[in-house]
Motif scaffolding. Structure first.
Motif, short mmCIF file in Angstrom:
data_model
loop_
_atom_site.label_atom_id
_atom_site.label_comp_id
_atom_site.label_asym_id
_atom_site.label_seq_id
_atom_site.Cartn_x
_atom_site.Cartn_y
_atom_site.Cartn_z
N PRO A 275 0.82 -1.22 0.00
CA PRO A 275 0.00 0.00 0.00
C PRO A 275 0.85 1.26 0.00
O PRO A 275 1.84 1.36 0.74
CB PRO A 275 -0.80 -0.11 1.30
N ARG B 296 4.91 2.44 -5.20
CA ARG B 296 4.85 2.38 -6.66
C ARG B 296 5.72 1.23 -7.15
O ARG B 296 6.77 0.95 -6.58
CB ARG B 296 5.35 3.69 -7.28
N ASP C 29 -0.34 -5.86 -2.46
CA ASP C 29 -1.28 -4.84 -2.89
C ASP C 29 -0.50 -3.74 -3.62
O ASP C 29 0.71 -3.58 -3.44
CB ASP C 29 -2.00 -4.25 -1.67
N ALA C 30 -1.18 -3.00 -4.47
CA ALA C 30 -0.65 -1.79 -5.11
C ALA C 30 0.71 -2.03 -5.75
O ALA C 30 0.86 -2.90 -6.60
CB ALA C 30 -0.61 -0.65 -4.08
N GLY C 31 1.75 -1.27 -5.33
CA GLY C 31 3.05 -1.37 -5.96
C GLY C 31 3.65 -2.75 -5.92
O GLY C 31 4.39 -3.16 -6.83
N GLU D 270 -3.40 -3.40 -12.79
CA GLU D 270 -2.41 -4.28 -12.19
C GLU D 270 -2.55 -5.71 -12.70
O GLU D 270 -1.56 -6.42 -12.89
CB GLU D 270 -2.54 -4.22 -10.67
N ASP E 250 -6.48 0.51 -0.07
CA ASP E 250 -5.64 0.38 1.12
C ASP E 250 -6.45 -0.20 2.27
O ASP E 250 -5.96 -1.03 3.05
CB ASP E 250 -5.07 1.74 1.52
#
Length: 291
Positions: A111, A114, A139-141, A168, A232
Motif C-alpha cells: 500500500p 509504486r 497490494d498496489a506497488g 495491475e 488500502d
C-alpha cells in the motif's frame, strides 16, 4: 461462479475467538508500504487490520514518515525503513522487513508504494525468505512488482493473496485491460492458477478465485468506493482476517464483502459519492461480527 453473499459467508465462517484469547493469539500483522509522497496510506491499512480483529499491529515505512505514522496510530509499533532518492522504500530494507514479518501471522506489502525495479527486488527478497507460516498479501506497488518474480510466488507454500485492479491485473496476466474487462473470471482464474494465489480482481463486480479453481463474484459495493485509499482499506481487512487465522479464500471473501457493504451503507446515507475511505473503518467490526 458462486455469488458471494450472506449465505456463502455463513457456510464459511471466520475463526471463532476463544473467550480467554489475548492480543497475540488474535494475530499479529505487519504492514509495509507508504512513501514520501503518500505517507498516510498505511494508516488506512493498519486501522482496517485492527478493525478486522487483529490483535497486534506493526508498520514498516520510510523513516521520514515513521514518527508521524506512529503518532497517528498509537495502537501500532513502527519500524523506520531506508528510502531511495524517489522517497520509496529501498530494496536494502528487505532484511528489516523479513526480520519483523517473520514473527507475525500476516504481512501486507505494497500500500502506498509504486512499482519499480527496486520494489521488485524488495518483493522478491521478502517472498523468498519468509516462512510459510506468514500469510502474504500483495497490494498496489507490490502487485506490479510480482510480475517479475513469478517463479518465487509460484513456489511459495504459504498463503498468498493478491488484490489487483484491472491495470495491475494486466501486468500480471499479459492481457490488456479490455480483454480483462471482457472476461474477468478467466483472467482471475489464470493468474490464481499461475501464481498459486488467491486473487481478488477489483472492479464494480469483484471476482475472487483460488488456485484450486473456486470462483466467487461480489456484485455489491458502489461507485462511491472508487476513491483514493479504498484499496488500502481492503488490503488491511484481508491482512487482519488472515492474521486471525482465516484461510486465504475466506479472508479475502469476507474482506471484499465487508468493504463493499460498508461502502453501500455510507453511499446510501450520503445520497451518492463523497465518502472518504477512512469513513469505512468504523463500519467494519459490526459487519464482520454480524454476518
Amino acid at each position: 461462479m458462486i455469488a458471494l453473499d450472506r449465505q456463502w459467508l455463513k457456510a464459511h465462517p471466520l475463526p471463532p475467538l476463544d473467550p480467554d484469547t489475548d492480543k497475540n493469539e488474535r494475530g499479529r500483522v505487519f504492514i509495509v508500504g507508504g512513501s514520501a509522497f503518500v505517507p498516510g496510506a498505511l494508516r488506512l491499512t493498519g486501522e482496517a487490520a485492527l478493525r478486522a480483529g487483529a490483535g497486534k499491529l506493526q508498520f514498516g515505512t520510510v523513516s521520514e514518515a515513521a514518527l508521524l505514522l506512529g503518532m497517528s496510530v498509537p495502537e501500532a509499533g513502527v519500524v523506520g525503513l531506508a528510502s531511495n532518492k524517489d522517497g520509496e522504500i529501498a530494496a536494502s530494507a528487505a532484511d528489516q522487513v523479513i526480520e519483523h514479518a517473520s514473527s507475525c501471522n500476516a504481512l501486507v506489502l505494497g500500500p502506498g508504494m509504486r512499482g519499480s525495479d527496486e520494489c521488485s527486488a524488495l518483493v522478491s527478497r521478502v517472498v523468498e525468505a519468509l516462512p510459510a507460516t506468514v500469510a502474504i498479501i500483495l497490494d498496489a506497488g507490490a502487485i506490479a512488482a510480482a510480475a517479475s518474480c513469478r517463479d518465487l510466488l509460484r513456489a511459495r507454500s504459504g498463503a498468498l493473496i493478491l488484490t489487483p485492479h484491472h491495470g495491475e491485473m494486466a501486468a500480471l496476466s499479459g492481457l490488456d485491460v479490455e480483454q480483462i474487462s471482457e472476461d474477468c473470471e478467466a483472467a482471475a482464474r489464470q493468474v490464481a492458477k499461475d501464481l498459486n494465489a488467491v486473487v481478488a480482481l477489483k472492479a464494480a463486480t469483484t471476482v475472487i478465485t483460488s488456485p484450486a479453481g473456486e470462483c466467487l463474484q461480489f456484485d455489491g459495493g458502489t461507485p462511491a468506493l472508487a476513491t483514493g485509499g479504498s484499496g488500502d482499506v481492503l488490503a488491511g481487512i484481508v491482512g487482519g482476517l488472515a492474521a486471525r487465522g482465516a484461510g486465504p479464500l475466506v479472508a479475502t471473501a469476507w474482506s471484499v464483502w465487508a468493504h463493499g457493504k460498508a461502502g453501500e451503507d455510507l453511499a446510501r446515507e450520503l445520497g451518492g459519492p463523497g465518502l472518504l475511505s477512512r469513513d469505512l473503518l468504523p463500519r467494519l467490526p459490526k459487519l464482520l461480527n454480524s454476518a
